[in-house]
Write an enzyme that holds these catalytic residues in place. Sequence first.
Site, short mmCIF file in Angstrom:
data_model
loop_
_atom_site.label_atom_id
_atom_site.label_comp_id
_atom_site.label_asym_id
_atom_site.label_seq_id
_atom_site.Cartn_x
_atom_site.Cartn_y
_atom_site.Cartn_z
N ASN A 3 0.81 -1.23 0.00
CA ASN A 3 0.00 0.00 0.00
C ASN A 3 0.84 1.28 0.00
OD1 ASN A 3 0.96 0.28 2.58
ND2 ASN A 3 -1.02 0.19 3.59
N LYS A 4 2.15 1.16 -0.17
CA LYS A 4 2.99 2.36 -0.13
C LYS A 4 2.98 3.08 -1.49
CE LYS A 4 3.82 1.91 4.19
NZ LYS A 4 4.70 1.01 4.89
#
Length: 384
Positions: free
Chosen positions: A185-186
């Site tokens: 999710n970065k």
Amino acid sequence: MTTPFLPFALPEIGEEEIAEVVNALRSGWVTTGPKAKQFEADFASFLGGGVEAIAVNSATAGLHLGLEALGVGPGDEVITTTHTFTATAEIIRYLGADPVFVDVDANTLCIDVNAVEGAISPRTKAIIPVHFAGRAADMGPLLAIAQRHGLKVMEDAAHALPTTSGGKLVGTLESEVTVFSFYANKTITTGEGGMLVTRNAEIARRARVMRLHGINRDAFDRFTAKVPSWYYEVVAPGFKYNMTDIAASMGIHQLKRAYAFQKKREQLAALYDEAFAGLPIVCPPKAANGDVHSWHLYVIQLDGSVSLGRDQFIERMFEQGIGCSVHYIPLHLHPYWRDNFHLTPEMFPVSQKIYERTVSLPLFTRMTANDVARVVAAVKVALR
Ligand SMILES: *Cc1c(COP(=O)(O)O)cnc(C)c1O
């Protein structure tokens, strides 16, 4: 008619990433090799400033290697923020050192630089600031304090690609080590992965050795011309933290899109800001003047005038098909940190207050303006 659930985060993987991964798979070289080497070179030149980039299998691994290379060990103290993910602090414990937690600054949601000064003891060895949500911590004053007290600084830049501080990209500042995350999710992803960045040749050498079992590559390279390639020397009980070529294949192409992703996130954040003006919502802190915010997260706080609880708010969003999250449950509330380091909410009033009112709204590059409008409408219903 039902509208599909809007998740809190989603990666954006393109055909280039897929083709490069397939190319790695077909090449027969699936672990650390040419793709990882290329990703490291690309990453170093992306940041510029003469840094070396060392690819690892997570930011947690990179933070561990970084602190190890700084010589932190049992009896040492490392100052960090309570308002972060547990990985920031757990790596201090990996080395047998003690974390000293300080509160955050309400204006940045990053480490309170004034509190840092008060937390320094004769045992303090290093400081780990976190660029919360992708907004840079107040690095100028922090680096000045570190220099005045002879302390090392390692930046947890898991959220901060690309982020600038004082006009310079995070990763090229005057700290010893910076670590980025490529978790799913970065801002860019390799599935799992991270990058340790440093301008210090000695730290880079140590991190490379410890990344792969403590095998001394210098010795290996020195002798490869003369002796068969099976030869290597183990000089320390190292770790298994190398990045695979499969992951690096994704990274090579994700990195090329880093600025386009940032622009998209910034636009989505601006749409939220605009829509929330006039609502009882505290919008996230902006970047300092002229600086770049990576907008990894869009973190709001429910205003004090809202009687609705944070948990109820998230529940109402979920009922309307919107995924939310909380960044973070501060470390002082987790049993391990709370009980072993005698932490209470009263010690961290700012973080505690934020925690009780904070919600992270969906923010990812594949979102459309329509998705933002959906979230905004749901927020209005939830607050009603
Ligand atoms: C995600 C994250 C990490 C850990 O990153 P991994 O790559 O999952 O190990 C560390 N610190 C912060 C602040 C993070 O958000």
